[in-house]
Structure formats: structure tokens, C-alpha cells
Design a protein around this motif. Sequence first.
Motif, PDB file in Angstrom:
ATOM      1  N   ASP A 179       0.838  -1.194   0.000  1.00  9.96           N
ATOM      2  CA  ASP A 179       0.000   0.000   0.000  1.00  9.96           C
ATOM      3  C   ASP A 179       0.876   1.248   0.000  1.00  9.96           C
ATOM      4  O   ASP A 179       1.864   1.319   0.749  1.00  9.96           O
ATOM      5  CB  ASP A 179      -0.884  -0.010   1.257  1.00  9.96           C
ATOM      6  N   PRO A 180       0.564   2.261  -0.835  1.00  6.07           N
ATOM      7  CA  PRO A 180       1.346   3.504  -0.800  1.00  6.07           C
ATOM      8  C   PRO A 180       1.176   4.200   0.543  1.00  6.07           C
ATOM      9  O   PRO A 180       0.116   4.106   1.170  1.00  6.07           O
ATOM     10  CB  PRO A 180       0.752   4.340  -1.943  1.00  6.07           C
ATOM     11  N   ARG A 181       2.216   4.877   0.982  1.00  4.14           N
ATOM     12  CA  ARG A 181       2.226   5.435   2.327  1.00  4.14           C
ATOM     13  C   ARG A 181       2.247   6.963   2.316  1.00  4.14           C
ATOM     14  O   ARG A 181       3.061   7.575   1.628  1.00  4.14           O
ATOM     15  CB  ARG A 181       3.441   4.897   3.098  1.00  4.14           C
ATOM     16  N   PHE A 182       1.344   7.526   3.118  1.00  8.90           N
ATOM     17  CA  PHE A 182       1.241   8.977   3.256  1.00  8.90           C
ATOM     18  C   PHE A 182       1.092   9.291   4.737  1.00  8.90           C
ATOM     19  O   PHE A 182       0.118   8.886   5.370  1.00  8.90           O
ATOM     20  CB  PHE A 182       0.060   9.517   2.442  1.00  8.90           C
ATOM     21  N   TYR A 183       2.056  10.029   5.275  1.00 13.13           N
ATOM     22  CA  TYR A 183       2.098  10.274   6.710  1.00 13.13           C
ATOM     23  C   TYR A 183       1.420  11.611   7.023  1.00 13.13           C
ATOM     24  O   TYR A 183       2.065  12.619   7.328  1.00 13.13           O
ATOM     25  CB  TYR A 183       3.546  10.241   7.200  1.00 13.13           C
ATOM     26  N   TRP A 184       0.092  11.580   6.915  1.00 10.77           N
ATOM     27  CA  TRP A 184      -0.703  12.784   7.141  1.00 10.77           C
ATOM     28  C   TRP A 184      -0.698  13.147   8.621  1.00 10.77           C
ATOM     29  O   TRP A 184      -0.872  12.295   9.493  1.00 10.77           O
ATOM     30  CB  TRP A 184      -2.124  12.545   6.636  1.00 10.77           C
ATOM     31  N   GLY A 185      -0.498  14.436   8.904  1.00 13.90           N
ATOM     32  CA  GLY A 185      -0.329  14.887  10.272  1.00 13.90           C
ATOM     33  C   GLY A 185      -1.493  14.541  11.192  1.00 13.90           C
ATOM     34  O   GLY A 185      -1.299  13.968  12.267  1.00 13.90           O
ATOM     35  N   ARG A 186      -2.719  14.903  10.785  1.00 17.09           N
ATOM     36  CA  ARG A 186      -3.840  14.718  11.704  1.00 17.09           C
ATOM     37  C   ARG A 186      -4.136  13.244  11.949  1.00 17.09           C
ATOM     38  O   ARG A 186      -4.558  12.875  13.050  1.00 17.09           O
ATOM     39  CB  ARG A 186      -5.085  15.451  11.206  1.00 17.09           C
ATOM     40  N   ALA A 187      -3.911  12.391  10.960  1.00 11.98           N
ATOM     41  CA  ALA A 187      -4.119  10.958  11.173  1.00 11.98           C
ATOM     42  C   ALA A 187      -3.207  10.459  12.284  1.00 11.98           C
ATOM     43  O   ALA A 187      -3.625   9.682  13.156  1.00 11.98           O
ATOM     44  CB  ALA A 187      -3.858  10.183   9.878  1.00 11.98           C
ATOM     45  N   ASN A 188      -1.954  10.903  12.272  1.00 10.55           N
ATOM     46  CA  ASN A 188      -1.032  10.518  13.341  1.00 10.55           C
ATOM     47  C   ASN A 188      -1.458  11.131  14.675  1.00 10.55           C
ATOM     48  O   ASN A 188      -1.300  10.520  15.728  1.00 10.55           O
ATOM     49  CB  ASN A 188       0.390  10.936  12.977  1.00 10.55           C
ATOM     50  N   GLY A 189      -2.024  12.328  14.622  1.00  9.75           N
ATOM     51  CA  GLY A 189      -2.542  12.945  15.828  1.00  9.75           C
ATOM     52  C   GLY A 189      -3.694  12.159  16.430  1.00  9.75           C
ATOM     53  O   GLY A 189      -3.772  11.971  17.648  1.00  9.75           O
TER      54      GLY A 189
ATOM     55  N   GLU B 109      -8.678  21.025   6.227  1.00  3.70           N
ATOM     56  CA  GLU B 109     -10.065  20.612   6.035  1.00  3.70           C
ATOM     57  C   GLU B 109     -10.194  19.086   6.178  1.00  3.70           C
ATOM     58  O   GLU B 109      -9.200  18.358   6.157  1.00  3.70           O
ATOM     59  CB  GLU B 109     -10.548  21.030   4.644  1.00  3.70           C
ATOM     60  N   GLY B 110     -11.435  18.612   6.315  1.00  7.49           N
ATOM     61  CA  GLY B 110     -11.681  17.185   6.363  1.00  7.49           C
ATOM     62  C   GLY B 110     -11.016  16.487   5.188  1.00  7.49           C
ATOM     63  O   GLY B 110     -11.069  16.978   4.053  1.00  7.49           O
ATOM     64  N   THR B 111     -10.401  15.363   5.444  1.00  3.38           N
ATOM     65  CA  THR B 111      -9.520  14.723   4.455  1.00  3.38           C
ATOM     66  C   THR B 111      -9.802  13.230   4.381  1.00  3.38           C
ATOM     67  O   THR B 111      -9.793  12.540   5.395  1.00  3.38           O
ATOM     68  CB  THR B 111      -8.047  14.965   4.835  1.00  3.38           C
ATOM     69  N   THR B 112     -10.059  12.746   3.183  1.00  2.00           N
ATOM     70  CA  THR B 112     -10.318  11.328   3.004  1.00  2.00           C
ATOM     71  C   THR B 112      -9.010  10.541   2.955  1.00  2.00           C
ATOM     72  O   THR B 112      -7.918  11.130   2.909  1.00  2.00           O
ATOM     73  CB  THR B 112     -11.146  11.078   1.739  1.00  2.00           C
ATOM     74  N   PHE B 113      -9.116   9.240   2.966  1.00  4.56           N
ATOM     75  CA  PHE B 113      -7.969   8.338   2.796  1.00  4.56           C
ATOM     76  C   PHE B 113      -7.673   8.293   1.303  1.00  4.56           C
ATOM     77  O   PHE B 113      -8.414   7.702   0.528  1.00  4.56           O
ATOM     78  CB  PHE B 113      -8.337   6.979   3.394  1.00  4.56           C
ATOM     79  N   ALA B 114      -6.585   8.979   0.900  1.00  3.26           N
ATOM     80  CA  ALA B 114      -6.263   9.141  -0.520  1.00  3.26           C
ATOM     81  C   ALA B 114      -4.989   8.394  -0.883  1.00  3.26           C
ATOM     82  O   ALA B 114      -4.295   7.846  -0.017  1.00  3.26           O
ATOM     83  CB  ALA B 114      -6.120  10.619  -0.853  1.00  3.26           C
ATOM     84  N   HIS B 115      -4.673   8.402  -2.176  1.00  3.14           N
ATOM     85  CA  HIS B 115      -3.539   7.621  -2.668  1.00  3.14           C
ATOM     86  C   HIS B 115      -2.617   8.428  -3.586  1.00  3.14           C
ATOM     87  O   HIS B 115      -1.931   7.868  -4.443  1.00  3.14           O
ATOM     88  CB  HIS B 115      -4.042   6.377  -3.413  1.00  3.14           C
ATOM     89  N   ASP B 116      -2.575   9.772  -3.388  1.00  2.78           N
ATOM     90  CA  ASP B 116      -1.629  10.558  -4.182  1.00  2.78           C
ATOM     91  C   ASP B 116      -1.196  11.787  -3.397  1.00  2.78           C
ATOM     92  O   ASP B 116      -1.968  12.382  -2.641  1.00  2.78           O
ATOM     93  CB  ASP B 116      -2.240  10.983  -5.524  1.00  2.78           C
ATOM     94  N   ASN B 117       0.052  12.148  -3.555  1.00  4.39           N
ATOM     95  CA  ASN B 117       0.615  13.303  -2.862  1.00  4.39           C
ATOM     96  C   ASN B 117      -0.080  14.600  -3.233  1.00  4.39           C
ATOM     97  O   ASN B 117      -0.242  15.489  -2.395  1.00  4.39           O
ATOM     98  CB  ASN B 117       2.114  13.433  -3.181  1.00  4.39           C
ATOM     99  N   THR B 118      -0.476  14.730  -4.499  1.00  2.00           N
ATOM    100  CA  THR B 118      -1.078  15.982  -4.961  1.00  2.00           C
ATOM    101  C   THR B 118      -2.299  16.334  -4.129  1.00  2.00           C
ATOM    102  O   THR B 118      -2.487  17.492  -3.743  1.00  2.00           O
ATOM    103  CB  THR B 118      -1.462  15.871  -6.449  1.00  2.00           C
TER     104      THR B 118
END
Length: 476
Positions: free
Chosen positions: A292-302, A408-417
Motif C-alpha cells: 500500500d502507498p504510504r502517506f504520513y498525514w499529520g492529523r491521522a497521526n494525531g 479541512e476534512g480529508t479522506t484516505f487518498a492515494h496521491d501526494n497531490t
Amino acid sequence: MRPLIYTSFSFDRKKYPVTTKSRQKSLVSFLLAIFLSASLFAQETGPGRVPNYPVPYEFPTTDNIKGVLKRVRAYYEETSPQTIVNSKTGERITNFTSYNPAALPSDGFSSEWSYTHGVVLSAFDYISKVTGDESYAALNTRFYNYVVDNLPYFEKGATVKPGEKKGNWGRILHFEALDDCGSIGAAMIKTYLSNRNNKYLPIINRVDEHVSKNQFRLADGTLARNRPQYQSVWADDMYMSVPFLANMGALTGDRKYFDDAARQVLQMGDRLYVPEKELFDHGWNLTSADYDPRFYWGRANGWCLMAMAELLSVMPKDHQSRDKILHLYRSMVRSLANLQDGTGLWHNLLDKSDTYLETSCTAMFTYAIAKGINEGWISHVYGPVALTGWNAINTKVLPNGAVDGTCEGTTFAHDNTYYYHRGKSTEATHGYGPVLYAGAEMIRLLQNERFEILKAKPDAVNSTYHFLLKSEWPKK
């Protein structure tokens, strides 16, 4: 200051014939001299010896922190009158003898049945416990009484259908997701434990039924969603479930809730936690599994760190999973300390310093780090990380109490853009509860008598903060 060095050349063309090659060498020498002089000039007129901090590198006071909390509370209170209104005319409904299909809860954050509001209400409960100011907890009672007193009107007048929403109370009549009930259900338990209003119990039990029995799970019992991909695990859901389960354990004394909460942390961690980064990937799905591609989004870790803090606060000290959860907590804090920006904030994508600095995750990390120090879960050496985090948060609370700079509210996405270009505003309510929590925990940290805090000296060339554990040092 040295002046620029100007070099002149004079040649006797008869004695020293000037060739094209020698002209080139002379020109190179001339340009090099100018470059070196400019470099010396730049070095001497650059930053001075005294650091120029972009966010004040100062020691906060409890009075200042309380002032910030009061401003945020005032802003929150002004967002809604907490009434029932006619959605077509905007008029308040006061006659409840017959059901009006146009009836809805009034607009505004403080009347929402939402997970972000749940964080605020949990924070209000905590602030009252930390400061003794019961006016914060009174806001919880006001909201939940507003809900339980008016919910029967909607229940008897509406046909409850899957997916049906009632304005900003959302799917309160028919929970479909953890977002619908977990966070705000946890805050409701805390409020019930304070006021013992038995009208709360039917809703608390209904939330329990959804989280414990109805919410989709993987085969091993991990709470999951079938969106956006088939069998997806979201880091966000650790907070949408674990605090409720932990507080059900505190309410009932039944160990099964602590067991399930711990299982969620560890099994979500098996899929989302990346040991090399000591961070959580935002999401995982069965389709891509180990790749699975990995994205270390700040609020998810929070969300993850706050969920673990909630669980560690109430679970039995002898619980078999406690040490594993503490390891995740401690390793995350170690990584986050390294990733904190020089402003004291953290980036929206934690490992990408060209993404913007974001408020909600900064508040979550500040709270969790200060909490860990106060509870003895992590070393006190992380004190300056929390302190500079709070100073940064302070710059994001506007004079009217609005919290700025929240993603803003953020979905589980699969691209950096997608992650790079998430919007941010005061209207993203995800930052309010964490800011309140961070303030309360910083008050505890500043008042913690186990530590001596050596303060940085203003306008000093070399001075910083040190948190010293008094018990480690010989008595003076």
C-alpha cells in the motif's frame, strides 16, 4: 565591516603583450575577487549572534493559557443558540405537540452531533478537571441535555431510514459509521459520569451497540470501512473508536472494552505503523496490502496518539497490552520531536517540509507529548517540544477565539497531490478540541511539581529550556 575590494589592471602592451588567453585569465581573476568580497560582505551582514525566532521563544504562563482557552470557548459558544428551528423559515420551534417535517437542530458548531464536537466536549470535561472551572463542564451538560430533551421529538416524527440525516445532528437516528457516534459518545460518557443524567444511557448503549457489534470489521476483529477501497483501515478510526471503548470500560468496569480498545490500537498498528518512520500511514486496504502507498498525514497521526493517550489514562496498569501500546507512543514521540518545524508547528504531511504548517496536528502532538510527560509515559526531556508547540499554537488562535490554519476534512487518498493541496481555514472544526486539550495539558505541565524548569534567557546568544526531574538530582 570590510569594503568591497575593487581590483584594477594595467598592462604595458609592448613589454607584456596581452593575448586572448591572458585576457580571459585576467577576467576570471577579477570576477573571482568580486565574488569572494561579496561573500565576506554577506557573511558579516547576515543573522546576528542573537537568534531571531519566527515564533517567540518564550515561557508561557498559566494565565496566558487560560486566556486562550476562554477565547476559544467564547467563540464556540457564539456559533449556535442550540434550538430547534423551521428549516424553511428559520423561525424557532417552541410548540412540540405535533411534528413539523421541516424541523431541524439550529446551525452552528456548538449544536452539532459530530466527531469534531466530541473532541471539544471531551476537552471541556478535561479543562474543568484540570482547572476546577466548572463552567466548561457545564457546556457539556447544556449540549447533551439539548440532545436528549429534543431527540424524542425527531424519533416519533420521523421514519428512521439508513443514511437519513437530521441537519447537523447527522445520522443520530441511525448510526452507520464510527464518525457518527464514537468520539461524541465518549464525551457523553464523561459527562454522564459527572451529572448522572440517566436520559443519556439509551444513547450511550446505542453507540456501544454500533461500535461493538454493528460496525464492519476485518476477519481478525479490526474495525474497518468498505471505502474508499474494499476492506480499508483508516488511522482516523483509532480515535473514532478507542476513546469510546476505553470510557465504556471505565463506566462499566468490564475488561472486555479495554481488551477491544487495545486490540484496535495494536491491530491497526500492524497494518499502518511503519517502524522505520515511527509514524502511521494514513490508511491501508486489502487490495494493495503490504504494498500500500504510504502517506504520513499529520492529523491521522494525531488521532492515533490522542487515542493511545485516552486508553493509557484509564486502562488497568496490569493490562497485558499496555507495554506494547507504550512502545508505540514513545517511538512516535521520538520521531515527532525530530520532525517538528523550527516554528514549533508540524507539517501537514509530516515527512515533507514543503507542505504547509498545520494547526490541528500540532495541537494533538503538543497535548500528547505534554500528557506523556505528566503521566511518566515518556521522558521529561521532551518538555521543550511541547512548550514550543504551545507557543506556535498560540499564534494560530485569533483575537475572537477562532482557530486558524486547520486542514479541512480529508479522506484516505492515494496521491501526494491531493494531500499537498488540502485547504485550511478557521471553519475546519478539527482544530478546536485539540487546542483546548493542549492548553489544559500545558497548564498541568507548568504546574507539575516533579520538575524544575530552567528557562531560556531572552536576547541571549545561547540559551534554551531544560526540564529537570527533581528526584534525579541531589537535594540542595
